[in-house]
Structure formats: C-alpha cells, structure tokens
Design an enzyme around this catalytic site. Structure first.
Site, PDB file in Angstrom:
ATOM      1  N   LYS A   1       2.114  -3.374   7.398  1.00 50.21           N
ATOM      2  CA  LYS A   1       2.342  -3.601   5.965  1.00 50.21           C
ATOM      3  C   LYS A   1       3.806  -3.320   5.610  1.00 50.21           C
ATOM      4  O   LYS A   1       4.404  -4.050   4.805  1.00 50.21           O
ATOM      5  CB  LYS A   1       1.413  -2.704   5.123  1.00 50.21           C
ATOM      6  CG  LYS A   1      -0.063  -3.064   5.190  1.00 50.21           C
ATOM      7  CD  LYS A   1      -0.390  -4.437   4.611  1.00 50.21           C
ATOM      8  CE  LYS A   1      -0.233  -4.509   3.107  1.00 50.21           C
ATOM      9  NZ  LYS A   1      -0.688  -5.844   2.594  1.00 50.21           N
TER      10      LYS A   1
ATOM     11  N   TYR B   1      -1.635  -0.252  11.176  1.00 50.00           N
ATOM     12  CA  TYR B   1      -1.849  -0.955   9.903  1.00 50.00           C
ATOM     13  C   TYR B   1      -0.666  -0.743   8.959  1.00 50.00           C
ATOM     14  O   TYR B   1      -0.063  -1.706   8.473  1.00 50.00           O
ATOM     15  CB  TYR B   1      -3.149  -0.470   9.231  1.00 50.00           C
ATOM     16  CG  TYR B   1      -3.217  -0.801   7.757  1.00 50.00           C
ATOM     17  CD1 TYR B   1      -3.309  -2.121   7.322  1.00 50.00           C
ATOM     18  CD2 TYR B   1      -3.154   0.204   6.785  1.00 50.00           C
ATOM     19  CE1 TYR B   1      -3.348  -2.433   5.958  1.00 50.00           C
ATOM     20  CE2 TYR B   1      -3.195  -0.094   5.423  1.00 50.00           C
ATOM     21  CZ  TYR B   1      -3.288  -1.413   5.017  1.00 50.00           C
ATOM     22  OH  TYR B   1      -3.326  -1.716   3.675  1.00 50.00           O
TER      23      TYR B   1
ATOM     24  N   THR C   1       0.804  -1.215   0.000  1.00 48.36           N
ATOM     25  CA  THR C   1       0.000   0.000   0.000  1.00 48.36           C
ATOM     26  C   THR C   1       0.841   1.272   0.000  1.00 48.36           C
ATOM     27  O   THR C   1       1.965   1.282   0.541  1.00 48.36           O
ATOM     28  CB  THR C   1      -0.906  -0.007   1.258  1.00 48.36           C
ATOM     29  OG1 THR C   1      -1.489   1.286   1.436  1.00 48.36           O
ATOM     30  CG2 THR C   1      -0.135  -0.355   2.527  1.00 48.36           C
ATOM     31  N   ASP C   2       0.268   2.350  -0.528  1.00 48.20           N
ATOM     32  CA  ASP C   2       0.948   3.661  -0.486  1.00 48.20           C
ATOM     33  C   ASP C   2       1.121   4.174   0.947  1.00 48.20           C
ATOM     34  O   ASP C   2       1.922   5.076   1.192  1.00 48.20           O
ATOM     35  CB  ASP C   2       0.193   4.693  -1.332  1.00 48.20           C
ATOM     36  CG  ASP C   2      -1.242   4.955  -0.921  1.00 48.20           C
ATOM     37  OD1 ASP C   2      -1.712   4.358   0.072  1.00 48.20           O
ATOM     38  OD2 ASP C   2      -1.915   5.776  -1.604  1.00 48.20           O
ATOM     39  N   GLU C   3       0.361   3.587   1.891  1.00 45.84           N
ATOM     40  CA  GLU C   3       0.423   4.106   3.266  1.00 45.84           C
ATOM     41  C   GLU C   3       1.770   3.843   3.929  1.00 45.84           C
ATOM     42  O   GLU C   3       2.098   4.471   4.932  1.00 45.84           O
ATOM     43  CB  GLU C   3      -0.715   3.520   4.112  1.00 45.84           C
ATOM     44  CG  GLU C   3      -2.069   3.870   3.543  1.00 45.84           C
ATOM     45  CD  GLU C   3      -3.199   3.868   4.561  1.00 45.84           C
ATOM     46  OE1 GLU C   3      -2.953   3.669   5.758  1.00 45.84           O
ATOM     47  OE2 GLU C   3      -4.353   4.061   4.124  1.00 45.84           O
TER      48      GLU C   3
HETATM   49  P1  NAD Z   1     -10.134  -6.945   2.569  1.00 42.68           P
HETATM   50  O1  NAD Z   1     -10.075  -6.542   4.000  1.00 42.68           O
HETATM   51  O2  NAD Z   1     -11.353  -6.690   1.765  1.00 42.68           O
HETATM   52  O3  NAD Z   1      -9.827  -8.513   2.437  1.00 42.68           O
HETATM   53  C1  NAD Z   1      -8.782  -9.140   3.129  1.00 42.68           C
HETATM   54  C2  NAD Z   1      -8.944 -10.641   2.930  1.00 42.68           C
HETATM   55  O4  NAD Z   1      -7.864 -11.298   3.606  1.00 42.68           O
HETATM   56  C3  NAD Z   1     -10.245 -11.201   3.522  1.00 42.68           C
HETATM   57  O5  NAD Z   1     -10.837 -12.099   2.624  1.00 42.68           O
HETATM   58  C4  NAD Z   1      -9.783 -11.905   4.793  1.00 42.68           C
HETATM   59  O6  NAD Z   1     -10.627 -12.975   5.168  1.00 42.68           O
HETATM   60  C5  NAD Z   1      -8.396 -12.378   4.375  1.00 42.68           C
HETATM   61  N1  NAD Z   1      -7.502 -12.611   5.510  1.00 42.68           N
HETATM   62  C6  NAD Z   1      -7.278 -11.812   6.581  1.00 42.68           C
HETATM   63  N2  NAD Z   1      -6.391 -12.378   7.418  1.00 42.68           N
HETATM   64  C7  NAD Z   1      -6.022 -13.565   6.857  1.00 42.68           C
HETATM   65  C8  NAD Z   1      -5.130 -14.601   7.241  1.00 42.68           C
HETATM   66  N3  NAD Z   1      -4.414 -14.537   8.379  1.00 42.68           N
HETATM   67  N4  NAD Z   1      -4.994 -15.669   6.423  1.00 42.68           N
HETATM   68  C9  NAD Z   1      -5.720 -15.762   5.277  1.00 42.68           C
HETATM   69  N5  NAD Z   1      -6.595 -14.821   4.882  1.00 42.68           N
HETATM   70  C10 NAD Z   1      -6.737 -13.724   5.656  1.00 42.68           C
HETATM   71  O7  NAD Z   1      -8.842  -6.287   1.890  1.00 42.68           O
HETATM   72  P2  NAD Z   1      -8.655  -5.510   0.501  1.00 42.68           P
HETATM   73  O8  NAD Z   1      -9.115  -4.109   0.672  1.00 42.68           O
HETATM   74  O9  NAD Z   1      -9.165  -6.349  -0.599  1.00 42.68           O
HETATM   75  O10 NAD Z   1      -7.048  -5.462   0.445  1.00 42.68           O
HETATM   76  C11 NAD Z   1      -6.314  -6.553  -0.114  1.00 42.68           C
HETATM   77  C12 NAD Z   1      -4.837  -6.224  -0.051  1.00 42.68           C
HETATM   78  O11 NAD Z   1      -4.581  -5.017  -0.775  1.00 42.68           O
HETATM   79  C13 NAD Z   1      -4.319  -5.976   1.363  1.00 42.68           C
HETATM   80  O12 NAD Z   1      -3.060  -6.561   1.487  1.00 42.68           O
HETATM   81  C14 NAD Z   1      -4.230  -4.463   1.476  1.00 42.68           C
HETATM   82  O13 NAD Z   1      -3.221  -4.081   2.377  1.00 42.68           O
HETATM   83  C15 NAD Z   1      -3.901  -4.087   0.051  1.00 42.68           C
HETATM   84  N6  NAD Z   1      -4.358  -2.751  -0.377  1.00 42.68           N
HETATM   85  C16 NAD Z   1      -5.662  -2.378  -0.207  1.00 42.68           C
HETATM   86  C17 NAD Z   1      -6.084  -1.122  -0.668  1.00 42.68           C
HETATM   87  C18 NAD Z   1      -7.511  -0.653  -0.501  1.00 42.68           C
HETATM   88  O14 NAD Z   1      -7.774   0.537  -0.708  1.00 42.68           O
HETATM   89  N7  NAD Z   1      -8.461  -1.507  -0.186  1.00 42.68           N
HETATM   90  C19 NAD Z   1      -5.167  -0.261  -1.294  1.00 42.68           C
HETATM   91  C20 NAD Z   1      -3.828  -0.685  -1.429  1.00 42.68           C
HETATM   92  C21 NAD Z   1      -3.438  -1.935  -0.984  1.00 42.68           C
HETATM   93  O1  DAU Z   2      -4.144   4.113   0.675  1.00 39.52           O
HETATM   94  C1  DAU Z   2      -4.379   2.727   0.588  1.00 39.52           C
HETATM   95  C2  DAU Z   2      -5.168   2.301   1.794  1.00 39.52           C
HETATM   96  O2  DAU Z   2      -6.481   2.828   1.621  1.00 39.52           O
HETATM   97  C3  DAU Z   2      -5.214   0.797   1.994  1.00 39.52           C
HETATM   98  O3  DAU Z   2      -3.914   0.329   2.246  1.00 39.52           O
HETATM   99  C4  DAU Z   2      -6.132   0.445   3.170  1.00 39.52           C
HETATM  100  O4  DAU Z   2      -6.263  -0.966   3.288  1.00 39.52           O
HETATM  101  C5  DAU Z   2      -7.501   1.053   2.917  1.00 39.52           C
HETATM  102  O5  DAU Z   2      -8.324   0.826   4.050  1.00 39.52           O
HETATM  103  C6  DAU Z   2      -7.382   2.549   2.659  1.00 39.52           C
HETATM  104  O6  DAU Z   2      -6.973   3.253   3.867  1.00 39.52           O
HETATM  105  P1  DAU Z   2      -7.625   4.655   4.291  1.00 39.52           P
HETATM  106  O7  DAU Z   2      -7.448   4.834   5.737  1.00 39.52           O
HETATM  107  O8  DAU Z   2      -7.183   5.736   3.372  1.00 39.52           O
HETATM  108  O9  DAU Z   2      -9.172   4.309   3.917  1.00 39.52           O
HETATM  109  P2  DAU Z   2     -10.524   4.638   4.673  1.00 39.52           P
HETATM  110  O10 DAU Z   2     -11.633   4.330   3.725  1.00 39.52           O
HETATM  111  O11 DAU Z   2     -10.583   4.058   6.033  1.00 39.52           O
HETATM  112  O12 DAU Z   2     -10.442   6.224   4.839  1.00 39.52           O
HETATM  113  C7  DAU Z   2     -10.291   7.073   3.697  1.00 39.52           C
HETATM  114  C8  DAU Z   2     -10.297   8.507   4.179  1.00 39.52           C
HETATM  115  O13 DAU Z   2     -11.602   8.813   4.681  1.00 39.52           O
HETATM  116  C9  DAU Z   2      -9.346   8.785   5.335  1.00 39.52           C
HETATM  117  O14 DAU Z   2      -8.818  10.096   5.207  1.00 39.52           O
HETATM  118  C10 DAU Z   2     -10.233   8.693   6.569  1.00 39.52           C
HETATM  119  C11 DAU Z   2     -11.560   9.208   6.051  1.00 39.52           C
HETATM  120  N1  DAU Z   2     -12.754   8.621   6.704  1.00 39.52           N
HETATM  121  C12 DAU Z   2     -12.851   7.261   6.761  1.00 39.52           C
HETATM  122  C13 DAU Z   2     -13.944   6.661   7.337  1.00 39.52           C
HETATM  123  C14 DAU Z   2     -14.060   5.157   7.428  1.00 39.52           C
HETATM  124  C15 DAU Z   2     -13.761   9.432   7.189  1.00 39.52           C
HETATM  125  O15 DAU Z   2     -13.680  10.678   7.108  1.00 39.52           O
HETATM  126  N2  DAU Z   2     -14.851   8.839   7.777  1.00 39.52           N
HETATM  127  C16 DAU Z   2     -14.986   7.487   7.889  1.00 39.52           C
HETATM  128  O16 DAU Z   2     -16.004   7.013   8.449  1.00 39.52           O
END
Ligand code: NAD
Ligand code: DAU
Length: 329
Positions: A143, A139, A114-116
C-alpha cells in the site's frame, strides 16, 4: 459525473457505490471479483465490469470517466504474510496502471490507502500525513508503494490525485477473515475466537459509513498531492473488541483462545485527523453502538456469510491460518 469505483464489489467499495448513487452520480464498477469481491454486495442495476486494475486493456474497457476512486486491493495482512506477490501486483502495479488511465483522461483520482503505511506507533503518539512511511507487513509495504506512485504521478505528470489513509473499518458486508466479522460469525456458530498473542494490540475503529463520507469529501474537495487521514479516534484493544462481540452475540467467554501471534504484528495505530476535520468531516457512529449493530447485521444475514465460510477457498485459508495455532493451545 461518471465515476469509476475500482474494487466496488468489496466491503468498503460497495458501501461507497451506494453512497454515490444516493448522491445521484453515474457509477461504473471495475472489479476482478477475487475471493473478496462479491456482486451480491452491489445494488441491482449498477454497471459492473469484471476486470483487473493491473491490466491496461481491462481499465481501458471502461471507456470515459471523470473520476476514479481506487478501492481495489489485496487487503488482508495474514494473507500477505502467506503470499505477498499478488499484493505487489495489485496494490502497486494496479495503482500505476490506474494513474496512467486517469492521466490520459484528465480524470480526478482518489487512492484509498491505510493507516498501516505509517507502521505502529508509541502510546500517546498519533500519525500525521507527512510522517515517514514505516510499513511492517507485505500488505502495508505494498500500500505504501501505491501511495508513492500516486505522489510521483501528481508531481511528474500533474495528475489530479489525492490519498486517503483510513483506520480499521467495520460494518456490514466485510469478508469474514477480518477480526470483527470472523469473531462475530464464529461466536454465532459457537466456534473458537483465535486471539493473536496477548490481544492487547490497539486498533482505531471507524464505521464504514464514516470512512466513505471521508473519501467522498476528499474526492470533491481534496487538493492534488494531499493526503488525508480518516479515523474516528476510537482506540480499543483487541481483547476489548472481543468482549464486546461476546456480549453482543450472547456467546460464552470460553470461546476465546489465545493463539500464536501474527509475525511482525503492529502493536498500535492512531491517526491525527485534524486535516480532514478542517474540511468539515467528523465521525457520526459511536463504536459500541456500531459494533453491536454490525453484529446484528451478521446475525440477520447468515445467507450472506454462510456460503463464504462453507466455500473451499475460505476453509483452505482458515486451515492454513488457524489449524496449527488452535491445535497448539
Ligand atoms: P476487500 O478485500 O473487501 O475488497 C477488495 C476488492 O478489490 C474486492 O472486491 C476485490 O475483488 C477487488 N480487487 C482485488 N484485486 C483487484 C484487481 N487486481 N483488480 C480489480 N479489483 C480487484 O477490501 P476493503 O476492506 O473493502 O478495502 C478497500 C480499500 O480500502 C483497500 O484499498 C484497503 O487497502 C483500504 N482500507 C481498508 C481498511 C479496512 O479496515 N478494511 C482500512 C483502511 C483502508
Ligand atoms: O488499519 C487499517 C487496516 O485494517 C486495513 O488497511 C486492512 O486492509 C485491514 O485488514 C485491517 O488490518 P488489520 O490487520 O488491523 O485487521 P485484522 O482484522 O486482520 O486484525 C485486527 C487485529 O486483530 C490485529 O491486531 C490482529 C488481530 N487478529 C486478527 C485476526 C484475523 C486476531 O487477534 N485474530 C484474528 O483471527
């Protein structure tokens, strides 16, 4: 090629599985089915093994694979603030266990990160792949720990591994704790949209299809030990996203509630994506159209998200996360 997709029952992983099936690959999913894992995200007939990436016996139960793409993670920043332990276990130890399995099998490995991990950055700047890691939340620290295990495995054991670092991803099937599906489903129900702090934080929005295309390209053409940023360079403040969601759902502006900010809240992320673009990747989805289409998906698929939002686990989390904040406004 037999490809292991870990976390394939989650949001991005399930879209990636569909993509691999279209490409004619043999896919096996290993997923712990945590609160975020949902077999209903997967197409019928996909081989799904319920198991934990942090347990070698669960990973070994998969048998042979030629490549593994690791989506499995604890992913929600707010949950990591409430309880970080599981994040370290899955995102760091789980990554290590998977790397050991890939090493034993001589398999290709892609870590979906992730970019985070770069931490937040100043207006005008963009993070490059070799920038220092400055994670802000439990988190992103977990990562970053996973990423470092990958780089160590490449250097020490010669594992054929690469890392992708994607930005905020949106699209169908995203668990409704993240801002976009939470706000869309709340708006559809006439419930408050809890905007943290001043709502001026910037995220770089990437459609899930474009994210998956980037990961697939790195799987096939990425080099060992290399990191590839994935982003569409669609930077928008949370207030702007909220306005678009209200417009797309036809909900009332009065639903917006400014609530207490997230602890340690990162202000802005932005990625330099020239390295992945040099491999031939580019984004295809426009942000405004993509967000509207996603809102429409949630409108048309209440059967997918209503049971989640009604479940005890989601309601407990929502109470812990928002009850105090909303009551204070
Ligand atoms: P998600 O939370 O929707 O899904 C995570 C999945 O991993 C679930 O199916 C969960 O059951 C499984 N899981 C959790 N712990 C596990 C374990 N110990 N063993 C096996 N399975 C397990 O996540 P997502 O948003 O689809 O993200 C997927 C990947 O992409 C993550 O690694 C996340 O860090 C990365 N990512 C997400 C975003 C985003 O915005 N959602 C952006 C950049 C990177
Ligand atoms: O940048 C990539 C990441 O994006 C991934 O690695 C993470 O898995 C994914 O959860 C996401 O992280 P963020 O913290 O950016 O996503 P989130 O949707 O939780 O929040 C996005 C922005 O919105 C952040 O600035 C917090 C704000 N927010 C979030 C929630 C849930 C609110 O203002 N209100 C809310 O209720």
């Amino acid at each position: 090629m037999r490809i292991l997709v870990t976390g394939g029952a989650g949001f991005i992983g399930s879209h990636f599985v569909r993509r691999l099936l279209v490409a004619g690959e043999d896919v096996v999913v290993l997923d712990k089915l945590t609160y975020a894992g949902n077999p209903a995200n997967l197409p019928d007939g996909v081989e799904l093994i319920e198991g934990d990436i942090a347990l070698a016996e669960d990973v070994n139960s998969v048998g042979r694979f030629d490549a593994v793409v690791n989506f499995a993670a604890e992913t929600h920043v707010d949950r990591s603030i409430l309880g970080p332990d599981e994040f370290v276990r899955t995102d760091v130890t789980g990554t290590l266990v998977l790397l050991q399995a890939a090493d034993e099998q001589g398999a290709r490995y892609v870590q979906v990160s992730t970019d985070e991990v770069y931490g937040d950055i100043e207006p005008g700047a963009a993070s490059k792949e070799d920038d220092p890691l400055r994670p802000s939340s439990p988190y992103s620290a977990s990562k970053a720990g996973g990423d470092l295990q990958v780089l160590a495995a490449v250097r020490t054991y010669g594992v054929n591994a690469s890392i992708t670092r994607g930005s905020n991803t949106y699209g169908p099937n995203q668990y409704p704790e993240k801002i976009l599906p939470l706000f869309v489903t709340n708006a559809l129900d006439g419930a408050p949209l809890p905007l943290y702090g001043d709502g001026r934080q910037v995220r770089d929005w990437l459609h899930v299809d474009d994210h998956c295309a980037g990961v697939e390209l790195v799987l096939r053409e990425g080099r060992p030990g290399e990191i590839y940023n994935v982003a569409a360079n669609e930077e928008h403040e949370n207030v702007e996203l909220t306005e678009l969601i209200l417009d797309a759902t036809g909900a009332d502006r009065g639903l917006i509630q400014h609530v207490e900010d997230r602890a340690g809240h990162d202000r802005r992320y932005s990625l330099d994506t020239s390295k992945l673009r040099a491999l031939g990747w580019s984004s295809t989805r426009n942000w405004n159209e993509g967000v509207r289409a996603t809102a429409e998906w949630y409108r048309a698929n209440r059967a997918w998200w209503e049971p989640i939002k009604r479940s005890g686990g989601f309601r407990d989390y929502y109470e812990r996360q928002y009850a105090r904040r909303l009551a204070a406004t």
